[in-house]
Structure formats: structure tokens, C-alpha cells
Design a protein around this motif. Structure first.
Motif, PDB file in Angstrom:
ATOM      1  N   ALA A 178    -109.329  62.088  -7.478  1.00 16.41           N
ATOM      2  CA  ALA A 178    -108.965  62.983  -5.962  1.00 16.41           C
ATOM      3  C   ALA A 178    -107.537  63.638  -5.946  1.00 16.41           C
ATOM      4  O   ALA A 178    -106.707  62.853  -5.483  1.00 16.41           O
ATOM      5  CB  ALA A 178    -109.368  61.435  -5.068  1.00 16.41           C
ATOM      6  N   TRP A 179    -108.376  64.994  -5.634  1.00 14.65           N
ATOM      7  CA  TRP A 179    -107.452  66.400  -5.313  1.00 14.65           C
ATOM      8  C   TRP A 179    -106.963  66.458  -3.904  1.00 14.65           C
ATOM      9  O   TRP A 179    -108.427  66.393  -3.157  1.00 14.65           O
ATOM     10  CB  TRP A 179    -107.391  67.060  -6.545  1.00 14.65           C
ATOM     11  CG  TRP A 179    -107.428  67.143  -7.392  1.00 14.65           C
ATOM     12  CD1 TRP A 179    -108.372  67.086  -8.790  1.00 14.65           C
ATOM     13  CD2 TRP A 179    -106.370  67.308  -8.630  1.00 14.65           C
ATOM     14  NE1 TRP A 179    -108.249  66.399 -10.024  1.00 14.65           N
ATOM     15  CE2 TRP A 179    -106.792  66.962  -9.910  1.00 14.65           C
ATOM     16  CE3 TRP A 179    -105.099  67.605  -8.158  1.00 14.65           C
ATOM     17  CZ2 TRP A 179    -105.948  67.114 -10.892  1.00 14.65           C
ATOM     18  CZ3 TRP A 179    -103.998  67.826  -9.228  1.00 14.65           C
ATOM     19  CH2 TRP A 179    -104.794  67.551 -10.376  1.00 14.65           C
ATOM     20  N   ASP A 180    -106.064  66.257  -3.702  1.00  8.74           N
ATOM     21  CA  ASP A 180    -105.552  66.331  -1.850  1.00  8.74           C
ATOM     22  C   ASP A 180    -104.910  67.946  -2.308  1.00  8.74           C
ATOM     23  O   ASP A 180    -103.991  68.175  -2.031  1.00  8.74           O
ATOM     24  CB  ASP A 180    -104.262  65.349  -1.395  1.00  8.74           C
ATOM     25  CG  ASP A 180    -104.417  65.063  -0.027  1.00  8.74           C
ATOM     26  OD1 ASP A 180    -104.308  66.270   0.453  1.00  8.74           O
ATOM     27  OD2 ASP A 180    -104.260  64.100   0.438  1.00  8.74           O
ATOM     28  N   LEU A 202    -113.386  65.786  -5.236  1.00 10.34           N
ATOM     29  CA  LEU A 202    -113.275  64.627  -6.516  1.00 10.34           C
ATOM     30  C   LEU A 202    -113.752  65.278  -7.737  1.00 10.34           C
ATOM     31  O   LEU A 202    -115.015  66.074  -7.787  1.00 10.34           O
ATOM     32  CB  LEU A 202    -114.565  63.439  -5.901  1.00 10.34           C
ATOM     33  CG  LEU A 202    -113.984  63.012  -4.698  1.00 10.34           C
ATOM     34  CD1 LEU A 202    -115.362  62.136  -4.821  1.00 10.34           C
ATOM     35  CD2 LEU A 202    -112.782  61.856  -5.180  1.00 10.34           C
ATOM     36  N   HIS A 203    -113.309  64.914  -8.634  1.00 10.42           N
ATOM     37  CA  HIS A 203    -113.599  65.884 -10.245  1.00 10.42           C
ATOM     38  C   HIS A 203    -114.010  64.345 -10.682  1.00 10.42           C
ATOM     39  O   HIS A 203    -113.034  63.207 -10.790  1.00 10.42           O
ATOM     40  CB  HIS A 203    -113.121  66.304 -10.502  1.00 10.42           C
ATOM     41  CG  HIS A 203    -112.793  67.099 -11.709  1.00 10.42           C
ATOM     42  ND1 HIS A 203    -112.490  66.360 -13.571  1.00 10.42           N
ATOM     43  CD2 HIS A 203    -113.710  68.156 -12.030  1.00 10.42           C
ATOM     44  CE1 HIS A 203    -113.527  67.658 -13.895  1.00 10.42           C
ATOM     45  NE2 HIS A 203    -113.727  68.048 -13.816  1.00 10.42           N
ATOM     46  N   TRP A 204    -114.920  64.542 -11.409  1.00 13.75           N
ATOM     47  CA  TRP A 204    -115.112  63.157 -12.579  1.00 13.75           C
ATOM     48  C   TRP A 204    -115.712  64.031 -13.678  1.00 13.75           C
ATOM     49  O   TRP A 204    -116.266  64.982 -13.556  1.00 13.75           O
ATOM     50  CB  TRP A 204    -116.791  62.309 -12.208  1.00 13.75           C
ATOM     51  CG  TRP A 204    -117.133  61.941 -13.595  1.00 13.75           C
ATOM     52  CD1 TRP A 204    -118.583  62.698 -14.040  1.00 13.75           C
ATOM     53  CD2 TRP A 204    -117.198  60.738 -14.083  1.00 13.75           C
ATOM     54  NE1 TRP A 204    -119.182  61.100 -14.785  1.00 13.75           N
ATOM     55  CE2 TRP A 204    -118.270  60.798 -14.807  1.00 13.75           C
ATOM     56  CE3 TRP A 204    -115.586  59.610 -13.589  1.00 13.75           C
ATOM     57  CZ2 TRP A 204    -116.948  59.596 -15.616  1.00 13.75           C
ATOM     58  CZ3 TRP A 204    -115.643  58.548 -14.822  1.00 13.75           C
ATOM     59  CH2 TRP A 204    -116.557  58.627 -15.588  1.00 13.75           C
ATOM     60  N   GLU A 255    -105.620  58.599  -6.015  1.00 11.46           N
ATOM     61  CA  GLU A 255    -106.480  57.471  -7.096  1.00 11.46           C
ATOM     62  C   GLU A 255    -107.937  58.038  -5.817  1.00 11.46           C
ATOM     63  O   GLU A 255    -108.345  56.928  -5.120  1.00 11.46           O
ATOM     64  CB  GLU A 255    -106.439  56.212  -7.245  1.00 11.46           C
ATOM     65  CG  GLU A 255    -107.447  55.493  -7.864  1.00 11.46           C
ATOM     66  CD  GLU A 255    -106.657  54.069  -7.956  1.00 11.46           C
ATOM     67  OE1 GLU A 255    -107.511  52.943  -7.926  1.00 11.46           O
ATOM     68  OE2 GLU A 255    -105.688  53.466  -7.452  1.00 11.46           O
ATOM     69  N   ALA A 256    -109.097  57.969  -6.530  1.00  7.94           N
ATOM     70  CA  ALA A 256    -110.314  57.933  -5.593  1.00  7.94           C
ATOM     71  C   ALA A 256    -110.466  56.110  -5.305  1.00  7.94           C
ATOM     72  O   ALA A 256    -110.103  55.513  -5.475  1.00  7.94           O
ATOM     73  CB  ALA A 256    -111.613  58.348  -6.377  1.00  7.94           C
ATOM     74  N   LEU A 257    -111.024  56.160  -4.205  1.00  7.69           N
ATOM     75  CA  LEU A 257    -111.510  55.168  -3.376  1.00  7.69           C
ATOM     76  C   LEU A 257    -113.124  54.810  -3.522  1.00  7.69           C
ATOM     77  O   LEU A 257    -113.772  55.478  -3.305  1.00  7.69           O
ATOM     78  CB  LEU A 257    -111.098  54.918  -2.037  1.00  7.69           C
ATOM     79  CG  LEU A 257    -111.690  53.787  -0.615  1.00  7.69           C
ATOM     80  CD1 LEU A 257    -110.517  52.278  -0.990  1.00  7.69           C
ATOM     81  CD2 LEU A 257    -111.241  54.332   0.662  1.00  7.69           C
ATOM     82  N   CYS A 287    -118.459  56.708  -4.753  1.00  9.17           N
ATOM     83  CA  CYS A 287    -116.571  56.599  -4.890  1.00  9.17           C
ATOM     84  C   CYS A 287    -116.164  57.952  -3.515  1.00  9.17           C
ATOM     85  O   CYS A 287    -116.716  58.650  -3.826  1.00  9.17           O
ATOM     86  CB  CYS A 287    -116.085  57.004  -6.118  1.00  9.17           C
ATOM     87  SG  CYS A 287    -116.469  55.838  -7.147  1.00  9.17           S
ATOM     88  N   GLY A 288    -115.239  57.941  -3.117  1.00  8.48           N
ATOM     89  CA  GLY A 288    -114.775  59.287  -1.697  1.00  8.48           C
ATOM     90  C   GLY A 288    -113.457  59.259  -2.326  1.00  8.48           C
ATOM     91  O   GLY A 288    -112.932  58.493  -2.481  1.00  8.48           O
ATOM     92  N   PHE A 289    -112.749  60.013  -0.612  1.00  8.16           N
ATOM     93  CA  PHE A 289    -111.248  60.043  -0.805  1.00  8.16           C
ATOM     94  C   PHE A 289    -110.714  58.755   0.359  1.00  8.16           C
ATOM     95  O   PHE A 289    -110.606  58.333   1.284  1.00  8.16           O
ATOM     96  CB  PHE A 289    -111.777  61.415   0.137  1.00  8.16           C
ATOM     97  CG  PHE A 289    -109.893  62.388  -0.731  1.00  8.16           C
ATOM     98  CD1 PHE A 289    -108.853  62.270  -0.562  1.00  8.16           C
ATOM     99  CD2 PHE A 289    -110.588  63.332  -1.426  1.00  8.16           C
ATOM    100  CE1 PHE A 289    -108.537  62.775  -0.858  1.00  8.16           C
ATOM    101  CE2 PHE A 289    -109.883  63.814  -2.410  1.00  8.16           C
ATOM    102  CZ  PHE A 289    -108.836  63.890  -2.656  1.00  8.16           C
ATOM    103  N   PRO A 290    -109.471  58.474  -0.400  1.00  6.94           N
ATOM    104  CA  PRO A 290    -108.715  57.719   0.051  1.00  6.94           C
ATOM    105  C   PRO A 290    -108.379  58.429   1.920  1.00  6.94           C
ATOM    106  O   PRO A 290    -108.338  59.642   1.920  1.00  6.94           O
ATOM    107  CB  PRO A 290    -108.191  57.162  -0.288  1.00  6.94           C
ATOM    108  CG  PRO A 290    -107.623  58.605  -1.441  1.00  6.94           C
ATOM    109  CD  PRO A 290    -108.493  59.604  -1.689  1.00  6.94           C
ATOM    110  N   PRO A 291    -107.380  57.858   2.050  1.00  5.40           N
ATOM    111  CA  PRO A 291    -106.500  58.072   3.366  1.00  5.40           C
ATOM    112  C   PRO A 291    -105.862  59.631   2.525  1.00  5.40           C
ATOM    113  O   PRO A 291    -104.450  59.527   1.985  1.00  5.40           O
ATOM    114  CB  PRO A 291    -105.716  57.478   3.802  1.00  5.40           C
ATOM    115  CG  PRO A 291    -106.956  55.505   3.535  1.00  5.40           C
ATOM    116  CD  PRO A 291    -107.463  56.319   2.738  1.00  5.40           C
TER     117      PRO A 291
END
Length: 603
Positions: A117-119, A108-110, A285-287, A298-302
Motif C-alpha cells: 500500500a503506497w501512500d 495498492l500493488h499486487w 501494510e494493506a488492511l 484488501c484496501g488502504f489503512p489510515p
């Protein structure tokens, strides 16, 4: 007191200059970085941490050498993303059991305006099918029978993801960010108590001849304090510094990796050179979810289940009347633990039913946020009574989906990094090779030199049994190109009204990551503790079964009360490795888990 190493580029001046010229187009003058590694403290048992208060920037990482590399990057003018990359490269060297080049990560980067959200999650090779984790009789393999060897090695995503994120957000040249790890790999580092203990306890790593020669000289695990050099990893990192991630995903490094997987003596895998070339990191897109009417978490989506599951738990607790005493004598009370365990059962039932790679599994009601909708949470929270429900069934937030629930199975691994730079940018990144030491395969990258990097066993994060007795598919079953479900929960918290960043946090720990991160959020924002105080709280977990409490940390009366409510209670080791940084009016406050070697460094 450890003698400081020489200035980073003094011993590698030609390398630094050539890397900077060949690997980047930045016009800024090459900074003179210095690294002054301090040796990790003992990690056996519980080592109290002081908590940290810093003014300008901070790095929280699982090993002091890695945190110091990040601090040096920030000191040299790098930003949060630059520092996180340098930290991760050093972790690959000094904490090989948890993460590295052979694995993946969620970042996660702000940047002060935008949240990304980099996967970098691994993918299943093109040649696999849903029977990958079954034996010849069609029954699920034992975990280690699947994990050890080439079978469960997924396509590594870490380097391509970090490179893509750096192109978008980085400030210092890519090559410079790898120099701390190259320097340490060349000069060596003192083996930490934690690394020694894990080497001594592992029965499977010595089965790989390269790993046995490197980590068990003379047949014994490396001793605490023994200086370990890794020339093979240094050579791989040099190539990646000069030529970018292409040096890893093709050419000698890739060829050696594929050989290691495909030519395993008794458990070969199906990963190919074409799989490596085809890998693509994703910018998602962050969740984000409103919590306690004040915080935007804010965190990571599936394919991560971390954010959805932790916010389901916290959202379910919000639906219940406030408790007068959630903490008693410095630990969560029996009344709180009862509610938390019941909420966790409900959340983990939904996790097992629905969450998987969104490219392969549709979200319930067409939107993952349906699992966090207030009406749905209210409906589910009504199932929480005064006694244990033993085991929860999944809910239905929308039209039923034809999935079978995933059976219980173990999850392992990971390391977490949190960084806040002097301009307020923030990173939360969790990286992993899955089990400790991953697939127990050490690749030298084709260099022929001692050492190298360990390969992941992330395909064991898929469901071993792909279908139920009725033939219904499990959402998280193995499929070519699919990303296995994860529990990694890198988390950034913002003020819901102003949008100002408030915290960066995360943890290792397999499926327990969800609980470790939820506990820390509760400590910070429900119980108003400092980061260190929140991390220090005893750990607790429930995966839709027994209530697990950190051994020796809860009063006997707490266990008795929970059992009286019908809970099956087990005291177990829950060795988290939480890192957390919090923005406060007087600067940055940080905490690191006393159960591991982590520290917070900065200025």
C-alpha cells in the motif's frame, strides 16, 4: 473515426532516447511505443457502457485517452505499475479537474506474491496550526473560502510516491512512461463534454489569471472538441522524465509552486520549499478483511477511512439475517436500503470519532482492526432495528479515547485507475486534488508557457473545527506534517482459500467513495453480477444523516417504504466514476461507470 497519431517516439525520437538513457539503468532495449488516442464520449447524463471481456490484460480509467496510454504500455511489455503511471500522467492532462501532479494518491500493488500500500497522500506544511481553517473570530470558514487560494494547498505526494513504487516494482524505464502524456500535451487533445461542463459550471477557477487565460479563452470555457495543448505541463513532464521527481520538488518547478501558494492575493498559504524537499511517500501494510467467509478484501489503512468504513458497513450487514430479496426490479430493495443506511450511520459515526493519520492519532484498542472485530460488529449490529435510528453515536471498541467527533463537512474530488497485466499483477490506485479543479491555482512550473498543472486543496479534508465546545481535540485536526483523512478506497479482492486475485476496483466521489465501492463489492460477490452490472446499479449513500438515493433511479414505492420506517430520504445526483476489473475463468471482465467518460481497454 479519429486519425491515429504517429508512433509515439517518431516525433520525439531524440527526447525518447535521451530520456531513456539519462533517467534509468534498465538494460532492455527501448520499446517503440505507439499511442492511438480515441476521443472521450459525452459524459453528460447517463451513457450506457457495454462491459468488456478481455483475455490477457486490461486497463480501466476515467478517460479513454488515459486508458489507451496504459494499454500501449502493457502492449510494449510494461507491467501493471508501469501502465498505471502512464495512465495517471495522461489524466493530469485530460482530466485536470480530478487529479494530477499537484495532488496525491493511494496505490495498492499486487506483484503475484506481495501486496503493498503506497501512500502518496499530501501533508500539511510545517508552518500550519490547528486554527488554519478558522476565521478571525475562531469560527470554521465556509468551504470555498478555505479551498480557493493557497491556504488549503498541501504538499503534493503523487510524483514521489509513483517514483518510489516504480523503483520497487517497475519494468520499463521511468522516462518512457511519461512519453504518452508529453506527446498529448504537445499535440493537444479534444476537450471532452465533461471537462467543458465542469469549466462552464465553475465560478472560482476563472479568478486565477493563469487559469482564466488557459481554460477560458475570450472569457468563455473551452468548447467541446476544441483542441487543447498544454506546453507548460509538457515541459514539467520532460524535466521529471529526465531527472525524476527531484525536478518537481526543487528548482524552478518547486519555486513557481511555492510562489503561487504564498503570493495568492487574498488567501495565501504556508507551503514552503522546505516542505516540498521534506516530503516522503510511505510504504504501508494493506488492511485486509475476511468477508462472506470466502473473500479477502484488501484496501488502504489510515489515513484513509475508505477500507475501514466500507468493511464496517459490509461486516455489519453480515451480522444480520439474510434478506430474501435484496434486489427488486434491478435496484436495491427498500428492505436492503434500510439495513444499509443504518449500518452506514454506525460506520460513519466511528469514522468521525477515530480515523486520522496514524502518526498522530492512536487506533482504538491499539489496532485499527478493532473496528472490524466480529464481536464489536455484532454488538453494533444489534442497534439496527426495523425503524431508522436517525443519527448514530460512535461505539467504543476498547478503552475510550479522548477525541471529539468531527463535525460534518463536504468532501470532493478524485479519479480511479485499475490495471491487471498479462502476468496477473494488479494495481488499484485512487488519486485526487480534492475539489473539482482543486485550489483553483494553475502553476506553469516556472516555464512561462501556457497551461501547467492545478494545485490541490487537500487541507480542507482536515476538520475545520479542531476542538469541540469542551476543548477536546478532533483526531483529524490540522497539525504540521500530518496527512488529512481521506475516503479514497482503492480495493483488491483475493480468494481467501487460495490467495488468488479476484478483482481490482475503486471510485471517485469524496466520502461517497465508500458507498460506491461497497455497492460494487456487493454487486460482484453478494449478488453475482458482472462488473458492468454492479457499477450500473443505482447509487445510494448515508453519512449518518439522510438516506441519499440516486435521482430518478428508484421506484416511488421504495422511497415511501423508507420514509415509513422513519428515514429522511433525498433524491440527489450521485455521479460516481467507478472502475472495476474482475478475474474470471474465461478471462478478464471489466466495467466503467456510465455516469462518466471511463472505459476499459486491453487485449
Amino acid at each position: 473515426m479519429n486519425r491515429p497519431l504517429p508512433r509515439l517516439c517518431n516525433g520525439l525520437l531524440g527526447l525518447c532516447l535521451s530520456l531513456a538513457l539519462s533517467a534509468c539503468s534498465h538494460e532492455a532495449q527501448q520499446p517503440q511505443l505507439a499511442i492511438r488516442p480515441i476521443q472521450p464520449e459525452a459524459a453528460s447524463g447517463y451513457q450506457s457502457k457495454p462491459g468488456w471481456h478481455l483475455q490477457r490484460y486490461a486497463v480501466a480509467a476515467a478517460n479513454p485517452l488515459a486508458a489507451e496510454a496504459g494499454r500501449q504500455i502493457l502492449q510494449a511489455g510494461g507491467n501493471a505499475l508501469d501502465a498505471a503511471i502512464a495512465v495517471q500522467m495522461v489524466l493530469a492532462l485530460v482530466e485536470p479537474q480530478s487529479s494530477g501532479l499537484g495532488g496525491g494518491a493511494f496505490l495498492l500493488h499486487w506483484d503475484g506474491v506481495r501486496l503493498d500500500a503506497w501512500d502518496g497522500r499530501e501533508t500539511a506544511p510545517a508552518a500550519v496550526d490547528e486554527r488554519l481553517l478558522l476565521n478571525e473570530q475562531g469560527q470554521p470558514l465556509e468551504f470555498m473560502a478555505a479551498a480557493v487560494g493557497g491556504r488549503a494547498v498541501g504538499v503534493p505526494g503523487l510524483l514521489k510516491m509513483l517514483e518510489a513504487a516504480h523503483r520497487a516494482h517497475g519494468r520499463l524505464p521511468w522516462a518512457v512512461l511519461l512519453v504518452p502524456a508529453i506527446e498529448l500535451a504537445e499535440q493537444g487533445f479534444a476537450v471532452s463534454p465533461r471537462l467543458h461542463a465542469l469549466l462552464a459550471a465553475d465560478r472560482h477557477l476563472p479568478r486565477d489569471p493563469a487559469a482564466a487565460a488557459f481554460y477560458y479563452p475570450g472569457g468563455q470555457p473551452l468548447a467541446v472538441g476544441q483542441r487543447l495543448r498544454n506546453p507548460a505541463l509538457a515541459e514539467v513532464l520532460r524535466r521529471v522524465a529526465r531527472h525524476g521527481s527531484a525536478a518537481f520538488y526543487q528548482g524552478p518547478v518547486a519555486e513557481a509552486l511555492v510562489r503561487k501558494v504564498q503570493q495568492h492575493a487574498d488567501n495565501p498559504g504556508r507551503l514552503s520549499g522546505a516542505d516540498l524537499l521534506a516530503y516522503r511517500p510511505l510504504r504501508r501494510e494493506a488492511l485486509c478483511q475476511l468477508w462472506r467467509k470466502r473473500y479477502r478484501v484488501c484496501g488502504f489503512p489510515p489515513p484513509s477511512s475508505g477500507q475501514l468504513t466500507q468493511m464496517q458497513i459490509l461486516g455489519l450487514l453480515e451480522q444480520l439475517p439474510p434478506l430474501e430479496r435484496p434486489l427488486e426490479d434491478g435496484a436495491p430493495s427498500a428492505a436492503f436500503l434500510h439495513r444499509y443506511s443504518e449500518a452506514a450511520k454506525l460506520a460513519f459515526a466511528d469514522r468521525a470519532q477515530y480515523i486520522a493519520d496514524p502518526a498522530f492519532a492512536a487506533a482504538p484498542a491499539g489496532d485499527w482492526r478493532s473496528l472490524l472485530a466480529p464481536g464489536y460488529l455484532k454488538q453494533r449490529a444489534a442497534l439496527i432495528g426495523e425503524g431508522s435510528m436517525e443519527r448514530a453515536e460512535h461505539g467504543t471498541p476498547g478503552a475510550p479515547l479522548a477525541w471529539a467527533p468531527q463535525a460534518d463537512q463536504p468532501e470532493y474530488g478524485t479519479s480511479h485507475i485499475s490495471v491487471i497485466d498479462a502476468e496477473g499483477r494488479a494495481v488499484a490506485m485512487t488519486s485526487s486534488i480534492e475539489a473539482a479543479f482543486g485550489a483553483r491555482l494553475l502553476s506553469d512550473g516556472g516555464s512561462g508557457l501556457p497551461g501547467g498543472f492545478l494545485l490541490n486543496n487537500q487541507l480542507t479534508d482536515f476538520a475545520f473545527a479542531p476542538r469541540d465546545a469542551e476543548g477536546r481535540p478532533v483526531a483529524n485536526r490540522v497539525e504540521p506534517g500530518k496527512r488529512p483523512r481521506s475516503s479514497m478506497s482503492p480495493t483488491l479482492v483475493f480468494d481467501a482459500a487460495s490467495g488468488a486475485p479476484l478483482a481490482s476496483l475503486g471510485a471517485p466521489g469524496g466520502a461517497a467513495i465508500v458507498h460506491f465501492t461497497a455497492k460494487t463489492l456487493l454487486g460482484l460477490y453478494a449478488w453475482e453480477l458482472s462488473p458492468q452490472q454492479a457499477i450500473d446499479l443505482p447509487n445510494f449513500a448515508n453519512f449518518n444523516g439522510p438516506t441519499l438515493l440516486e435521482k430518478g433511479r428508484f421506484a416511488p414505492a421504495t422511497l415511501e417504504t423508507l420514509r415509513a420506517r422513519g428515514h429522511q430520504v433525498e433524491e440527489v445526483e450521485l455521479p460516481s466514476g467507478i472502475q472495476a476489473l474482475q478475474y474470471r475463468a474465461d478471462g478478464l471482465h471489466g466495467g466503467a461507470d456510465p455516469r462518466r467518460e471511463g472505459v476499459v481497454l486491453g487485449e
